[in-house]
Design a protein around this motif. Structure first.
Motif, PDB file in Angstrom:
ATOM      1  N   SER A   1       0.824  -1.212   0.000  1.00  0.00           N
ATOM      2  CA  SER A   1       0.000   0.000   0.000  1.00  0.00           C
ATOM      3  C   SER A   1       0.858   1.263   0.000  1.00  0.00           C
ATOM      4  O   SER A   1       0.376   2.343  -0.299  1.00  0.00           O
ATOM      5  CB  SER A   1      -0.881   0.015   1.247  1.00  0.00           C
ATOM      6  OG  SER A   1      -0.052   0.156   2.384  1.00  0.00           O
TER       7      SER A   1
ATOM      8  N   ARG B   1       1.960   2.627   2.635  1.00  0.00           N
ATOM      9  CA  ARG B   1       1.574   3.408   3.820  1.00  0.00           C
ATOM     10  C   ARG B   1       2.768   3.997   4.550  1.00  0.00           C
ATOM     11  O   ARG B   1       2.742   5.121   5.013  1.00  0.00           O
ATOM     12  CB  ARG B   1       0.806   2.518   4.799  1.00  0.00           C
ATOM     13  CG  ARG B   1      -0.692   2.667   4.680  1.00  0.00           C
ATOM     14  CD  ARG B   1      -1.396   1.805   5.689  1.00  0.00           C
ATOM     15  NE  ARG B   1      -0.960   0.400   5.583  1.00  0.00           N
ATOM     16  CZ  ARG B   1      -0.987  -0.463   6.584  1.00  0.00           C
ATOM     17  NH1 ARG B   1      -1.375  -0.073   7.779  1.00  0.00           N
ATOM     18  NH2 ARG B   1      -0.619  -1.715   6.417  1.00  0.00           N
TER      19      ARG B   1
ATOM     20  N   GLY C   1       4.247   7.385   3.542  1.00  0.00           N
ATOM     21  CA  GLY C   1       3.505   8.581   3.961  1.00  0.00           C
ATOM     22  C   GLY C   1       4.082   9.196   5.234  1.00  0.00           C
ATOM     23  O   GLY C   1       3.872  10.371   5.512  1.00  0.00           O
ATOM     24  N   HIS C   2       4.831   8.401   6.009  1.00  0.00           N
ATOM     25  CA  HIS C   2       5.353   8.901   7.285  1.00  0.00           C
ATOM     26  C   HIS C   2       6.808   9.358   7.187  1.00  0.00           C
ATOM     27  O   HIS C   2       7.392   9.738   8.207  1.00  0.00           O
ATOM     28  CB  HIS C   2       5.228   7.813   8.358  1.00  0.00           C
ATOM     29  CG  HIS C   2       3.804   7.416   8.617  1.00  0.00           C
ATOM     30  ND1 HIS C   2       2.935   8.202   9.327  1.00  0.00           N
ATOM     31  CD2 HIS C   2       3.103   6.338   8.212  1.00  0.00           C
ATOM     32  CE1 HIS C   2       1.751   7.618   9.371  1.00  0.00           C
ATOM     33  NE2 HIS C   2       1.822   6.484   8.697  1.00  0.00           N
TER      34      HIS C   2
ATOM     35  N   THR D   1       1.096  10.947  -2.223  1.00  0.00           N
ATOM     36  CA  THR D   1       2.115  10.984  -1.157  1.00  0.00           C
ATOM     37  C   THR D   1       3.459  11.401  -1.734  1.00  0.00           C
ATOM     38  O   THR D   1       4.167  12.250  -1.169  1.00  0.00           O
ATOM     39  CB  THR D   1       2.247   9.572  -0.524  1.00  0.00           C
ATOM     40  OG1 THR D   1       0.985   9.183  -0.043  1.00  0.00           O
ATOM     41  CG2 THR D   1       3.258   9.557   0.592  1.00  0.00           C
TER      42      THR D   1
END
Ligand code: SIN
Length: 329
Positions: free
Chosen positions: A221, A223, A226-227, A253
């Motif tokens: 994904s 994910r 994104g951080h 992103t």
């Protein structure tokens, strides 16, 4: 005739792993021990031994390498005609490229290691060390930048890659070949870089930087990516698919990240140049460029990460960094 003066600088790695702890070997031979075990070396050059670190190369940090750069430049300026660095092979493709970009001297800098430790039948450390010393004293690599000598081949640090976990012929410079070889005591250079060596000056006291290497993989994904900003990364190398492709779900992103830090895309194939204008689907190379990402061109992800780290450490802006990558061949 005066003998050439060469410093052998040891960092650890398999070439120095002669001591067994539990089931496996650990580094314990420093430069002096390596040289003492091979008296032929002192017939080739006047040798100064420098025990610099004693670690597996996976344990090296950027601070070690910037200190090594300074040590090598001091030795080359004041004491010796060439240096040979012995270290672990796991990170040789990164460390040698970092030295190539940062060393100020034009004298020969040769990096070597071993795939088989000294306790293993057929160990290659001594053969590699003597070959590396022959290359160093030949002077043929003066002005060519840092080279890596393994298995009687001379690779340029710009291209060299470790391509096998255990085979002594683990090193390749694909799509080129080695720039030369060693045969008996003869050193041959068949190819020279067509471009000037790009040099970066890094002030050892400058703020530390961190570059994330993120591999794009099927079905993920994205994910975590994104951080990256909140985790404090200063730049990202995106190991994209094929010619520079990602899944559409991370495009927003990436675009956001690229507006705040350099995001450079290279290919996870680790071979060939990422494209610019062949594909135009969402997540293609042309889409990434439109969204502000920077192309690593022909640099593979590991080399691109070293270059990006050094550019950030030397205080270059995002646009200056883009310019360096855009002009890279
Ligand atoms: C290391 O990189 O330190 C271990 C493996 C090797 O030297 O070949």
């Amino acid at each position: 005739m005066t003998m050439p003066r060469v410093a052998i600088v040891s960092l650890g790695g398999t070439i120095s792993m002669a001591k067994k702890v539990d089931a496996g070997v650990v580094p314990n031979l420093d430069a002096e021990s390596l040289v003492t075990s091979l008296p032929e070396l002192r017939a080739i050059a006047e040798i100064k031994t420098v025990p610099f670190r004693m670690v597996a190369s996976s344990g090296l940090k950027f601070s070690d390498l910037l200190a090594l750069r300074e040590e090598l430049d001091n030795l080359l300026k004041n004491e010796v005609d060439a240096v040979v660095v012995t270290q672990g092979t796991d990170t040789i493709e990164e460390t040698s490229f970092l030295l190539n970009l940062t060393i100020q001297s034009d004298k020969p800098v040769v990096v070597t290691g071993a795939m088989r430790d000294p306790t293993t039948p057929g160990s290659d450390g001594q053969a590699n060390l003597i070959a590396a010393l022959r290359v160093a004293v030949s002077g043929f690599t003066s002005g060519l930048g840092t080279v890596v000598v393994m298995n009687d081949d001379i690779h340029h640090s710009r291209y060299v890659k470790k391509t096998h976990t255990s085979n002594p012929a683990a090193f390749s410079s694909f799509p080129l070949g080695p720039i030369g070889w060693i045969s008996e005591d003869r050193v041959r250079i068949a190819l020279k870089p067509a471009t000037e060596r790009f040099r970066i000056t890094v002030d050892a006291g400058s703020p530390e930087k961190e570059v994330l290497l993120f591999t794009v993989s099927l079905g993920d994904s994205g994910r975590l990516l994104g951080h990256a900003g909140e985790f404090g990364y200063d730049g990202i190398i995106l190991e994209a698919m094929g010619a520079g492709h990602v899944y559409p779900s991370i495009l927003d992103t990436l675009e956001k990240l690229a507006s705040i830090m350099p995001v450079v895309f290279a290919s996870r194939t680790r071979n060939g140049e990422v494209l610019e204008k062949t594909y135009s689907f969402r997540g293609s190379e042309s889409d990434l460029l439109k969204r502000g990402l920077i192309s690593a061109r022909s640099l593979d992800p590991l080399k691109a990460r070293i270059l990006l780290y050094l550019l950030l450490r030397s205080g270059r802006s995002k646009e200056e960094i883009r310019n360096v990558f855009n002009n890279w061949t």
